[in-house]
Design a protein around this motif. Structure first.
Motif, mmCIF file in Angstrom:
data_model
loop_
_atom_site.group_PDB
_atom_site.id
_atom_site.type_symbol
_atom_site.label_atom_id
_atom_site.label_comp_id
_atom_site.label_asym_id
_atom_site.label_seq_id
_atom_site.Cartn_x
_atom_site.Cartn_y
_atom_site.Cartn_z
ATOM 1 N N MET A 65 1.091 -0.768 -0.388
ATOM 2 C CA MET A 65 0.173 -0.281 -0.295
ATOM 3 C C MET A 65 0.823 1.421 0.156
ATOM 4 N N LYS A 66 0.275 2.228 -0.137
ATOM 5 C CA LYS A 66 0.933 3.540 -0.373
ATOM 6 C C LYS A 66 0.362 5.324 0.646
ATOM 7 N N VAL A 67 2.037 4.966 1.751
ATOM 8 C CA VAL A 67 0.961 6.638 1.881
ATOM 9 C C VAL A 67 2.142 8.151 1.647
ATOM 10 N N THR A 68 1.671 8.660 2.002
ATOM 11 C CA THR A 68 2.167 10.151 1.561
ATOM 12 C C THR A 68 2.909 10.360 2.925
ATOM 13 N N VAL A 69 4.587 10.999 2.790
ATOM 14 C CA VAL A 69 4.544 11.295 4.474
ATOM 15 C C VAL A 69 5.292 12.718 3.907
ATOM 16 N N ARG A 70 4.668 13.652 4.801
ATOM 17 C CA ARG A 70 4.847 15.076 5.183
ATOM 18 C C ARG A 70 5.397 14.986 5.783
ATOM 19 N N TYR A 71 7.035 15.928 5.829
ATOM 20 C CA TYR A 71 7.918 16.428 7.242
ATOM 21 C C TYR A 71 8.139 17.550 6.693
ATOM 22 N N PHE A 72 8.184 18.120 8.484
ATOM 23 C CA PHE A 72 7.610 20.071 8.727
ATOM 24 C C PHE A 72 8.674 20.041 9.820
ATOM 25 N N ALA A 73 9.633 21.497 9.588
ATOM 26 C CA ALA A 73 10.286 22.092 10.630
ATOM 27 C C ALA A 73 11.020 20.736 10.368
ATOM 28 N N ARG A 74 12.401 20.768 11.485
ATOM 29 C CA ARG A 74 13.405 20.290 11.295
ATOM 30 C C ARG A 74 13.651 18.875 10.368
ATOM 31 N N TYR A 75 12.611 18.218 10.425
ATOM 32 C CA TYR A 75 13.061 17.469 9.789
ATOM 33 C C TYR A 75 12.905 17.206 8.338
ATOM 34 N N ARG A 76 11.913 17.866 7.815
ATOM 35 C CA ARG A 76 13.083 18.455 6.269
ATOM 36 C C ARG A 76 13.411 18.927 5.786
ATOM 37 N N SER A 77 14.348 19.608 6.929
ATOM 38 C CA SER A 77 15.910 19.819 6.412
ATOM 39 C C SER A 77 16.434 18.453 6.950
ATOM 40 N N LEU A 78 16.567 17.704 7.705
ATOM 41 C CA LEU A 78 17.075 16.817 7.987
ATOM 42 C C LEU A 78 16.934 15.322 6.523
#
Length: 88
Positions: free
Chosen positions: A1-14
């Motif tokens: 199955m497929k899921v979408t993961v969205r990253y915010f703040a420092r997680y986006r940078s990492l």
């Protein structure tokens, strides 16, 4: 199955991106997804999650609602990963 993961703040940078779509096993839990993310993006494991797997430093929502790590994901879910919010 497929899921979408969205990253915010420092997680986006990492991670180096704001969003990605992943193929994951059926009946995977939020905690299982976190384990996959730590393997895909070692910076998350090394910089964010403690070695003893203390997940207190991460908030997770599923389709716009905060979730527990034992909640089972479904095909098409959108999972957001973001740091705890503080203010004063």
């Amino acid at each position: 199955m497929k899921v979408t993961v969205r990253y915010f703040a420092r997680y986006r940078s990492l991670v180096g991106k704001s969003e990605e779509e992943l193929e994951v096993p059926d009946e995977i839990t939020v905690g299982g997804l976190i384990e996959i993310l730590k393997e895909r993006h070692p910076a998350l494991k090394n910089e964010v999650f403690a070695e003893d797997d203390d997940l207190a430093d991460v908030n997770v929502s599923r389709n716009g609602r905060y979730v527990r790590f034992d909640e089972v994901l479904r095909d098409g879910d959108v999972v957001a990963i973001f740091p705890p919010v503080s203010g004063g």
